[in-house]
Design a protein around this motif. Structure first.
Motif, short mmCIF file in Angstrom:
data_model
loop_
_atom_site.label_atom_id
_atom_site.label_comp_id
_atom_site.label_asym_id
_atom_site.label_seq_id
_atom_site.Cartn_x
_atom_site.Cartn_y
_atom_site.Cartn_z
N ARG A 162 0.50 17.52 14.78
CA ARG A 162 0.53 16.13 14.29
C ARG A 162 -0.26 15.96 13.01
NH1 ARG A 162 2.45 12.22 18.28
NH2 ARG A 162 3.01 13.42 20.09
N ALA A 163 -1.37 16.66 12.88
CA ALA A 163 -2.14 16.59 11.65
C ALA A 163 -1.36 17.19 10.50
CB ALA A 163 -3.48 17.30 11.83
N GLN A 164 -0.53 18.16 10.80
CA GLN A 164 0.26 18.82 9.76
C GLN A 164 1.29 17.86 9.15
OE1 GLN A 164 -0.79 21.78 8.99
NE2 GLN A 164 0.68 22.15 7.39
N VAL A 165 1.70 16.82 9.90
CA VAL A 165 2.67 15.84 9.40
C VAL A 165 2.17 15.23 8.10
CG1 VAL A 165 3.79 13.63 9.86
CG2 VAL A 165 3.64 15.34 11.64
N HIS A 166 0.87 14.98 8.00
CA HIS A 166 0.28 14.40 6.79
C HIS A 166 0.55 15.27 5.57
CE1 HIS A 166 -1.71 10.70 7.03
NE2 HIS A 166 -2.76 11.06 7.73
N ARG A 167 0.65 16.58 5.78
CA ARG A 167 0.74 17.52 4.68
C ARG A 167 2.18 17.94 4.37
NH1 ARG A 167 -4.77 19.90 4.93
NH2 ARG A 167 -4.12 21.73 3.78
N THR A 168 3.12 17.55 5.21
CA THR A 168 4.50 17.99 5.08
C THR A 168 5.40 16.82 4.71
OG1 THR A 168 4.12 19.67 6.78
CG2 THR A 168 6.40 19.16 6.25
N GLU A 169 6.25 17.04 3.75
CA GLU A 169 7.23 16.04 3.34
C GLU A 169 8.25 15.86 4.46
OE1 GLU A 169 9.61 15.34 -0.80
OE2 GLU A 169 9.42 17.39 -0.10
N LEU A 170 8.64 14.63 4.74
CA LEU A 170 9.67 14.37 5.74
C LEU A 170 11.02 14.82 5.21
CD1 LEU A 170 8.66 10.82 7.01
CD2 LEU A 170 8.01 13.04 7.93
N ILE A 171 11.92 15.17 6.11
CA ILE A 171 13.23 15.66 5.70
C ILE A 171 13.99 14.59 4.91
CG2 ILE A 171 14.45 15.08 7.84
CD1 ILE A 171 15.88 17.88 7.43
N SER A 172 13.80 13.32 5.24
CA SER A 172 14.49 12.26 4.50
C SER A 172 14.07 12.27 3.04
CB SER A 172 14.19 10.89 5.13
OG SER A 172 12.79 10.66 5.18
N GLU A 173 12.78 12.43 2.80
CA GLU A 173 12.25 12.48 1.43
C GLU A 173 12.73 13.73 0.69
OE1 GLU A 173 8.05 10.38 2.79
OE2 GLU A 173 8.20 12.56 2.68
N LEU A 174 12.70 14.85 1.40
CA LEU A 174 13.08 16.13 0.78
C LEU A 174 14.55 16.14 0.39
CD1 LEU A 174 12.35 19.01 -0.04
CD2 LEU A 174 12.73 19.69 2.35
N VAL A 175 15.41 15.68 1.26
CA VAL A 175 16.85 15.66 0.96
C VAL A 175 17.13 14.73 -0.22
CG1 VAL A 175 19.14 14.99 1.83
CG2 VAL A 175 17.61 16.36 3.26
N ALA A 176 16.58 13.52 -0.18
CA ALA A 176 16.83 12.55 -1.26
C ALA A 176 16.32 13.08 -2.61
CB ALA A 176 16.17 11.22 -0.94
N ARG A 177 15.11 13.61 -2.62
CA ARG A 177 14.53 14.10 -3.87
C ARG A 177 15.31 15.31 -4.40
NH1 ARG A 177 11.29 17.83 -4.63
NH2 ARG A 177 10.43 17.93 -2.54
N SER A 178 15.68 16.21 -3.52
CA SER A 178 16.43 17.40 -3.93
C SER A 178 17.82 17.04 -4.44
CB SER A 178 16.54 18.38 -2.76
OG SER A 178 15.26 18.80 -2.35
N ARG A 179 18.45 16.08 -3.79
CA ARG A 179 19.78 15.62 -4.22
C ARG A 179 19.70 15.02 -5.62
NH1 ARG A 179 21.65 10.77 -4.69
NH2 ARG A 179 20.15 9.78 -3.28
N ARG A 180 18.73 14.12 -5.81
CA ARG A 180 18.58 13.48 -7.13
C ARG A 180 18.24 14.50 -8.21
NH1 ARG A 180 16.06 9.44 -3.89
NH2 ARG A 180 14.02 10.31 -4.44
N ARG A 181 17.40 15.46 -7.88
CA ARG A 181 17.01 16.48 -8.85
C ARG A 181 18.23 17.27 -9.33
NH1 ARG A 181 12.66 19.85 -6.58
NH2 ARG A 181 11.31 18.19 -7.30
N ARG A 182 19.20 17.45 -8.47
CA ARG A 182 20.43 18.16 -8.83
C ARG A 182 21.45 17.23 -9.49
NH1 ARG A 182 21.60 23.20 -6.91
NH2 ARG A 182 23.79 22.63 -6.81
#
Length: 100
Positions: A5-25
């Motif tokens: 659970r503490a690791q959640v703070h340090r890890t990007e959520l999949i929703s954020e990762l997919v959106a950012r990666s899509r836009r970057r492409r």
């Protein structure tokens, strides 16, 4: 050692990762859905499903995570960690810092 659970703070959520990666492409949600459908040979993914993933309404299953990795050129472990973080967040993990 940090618990999951503490690791959640340090890890990007999949929703954020997919959106950012899509836009970057330079892809729209529709273009990503089409790319996934073409790459996988499975026409069941739609722009609406991509939108649900990006809004955190749904977490893509293992099948679509594999194709997302290939299509967005993301490391498999990074996407898997992001999916775990999203699940933990849904189950009452620690509050996420506001990303602004």
């Amino acid at each position: 050692m940090l618990d999951a659970r503490a690791q959640v703070h340090r890890t990007e959520l999949i929703s954020e990762l997919v959106a950012r990666s899509r836009r970057r492409r330079g892809l729209t949600q529709d273009a990503l859905a089409n790319l996934l459908a073409e790459a996988s040979g499975n026409q069941s993914v739609t722009r609406e499903e991509v939108s649900r993933w990006e809004r955190g309404k749904r977490i893509p299953g293992p099948y679509w995570r594999d194709w997302l990795c290939r299509s967005l050129e993301l490391p498999q472990d990074r996407l898997e960690h992001a999916a775990v973080a999203a699940r933990l967040c849904r189950r009452g993990g620690p509050p996420r810092p506001w990303a602004g």
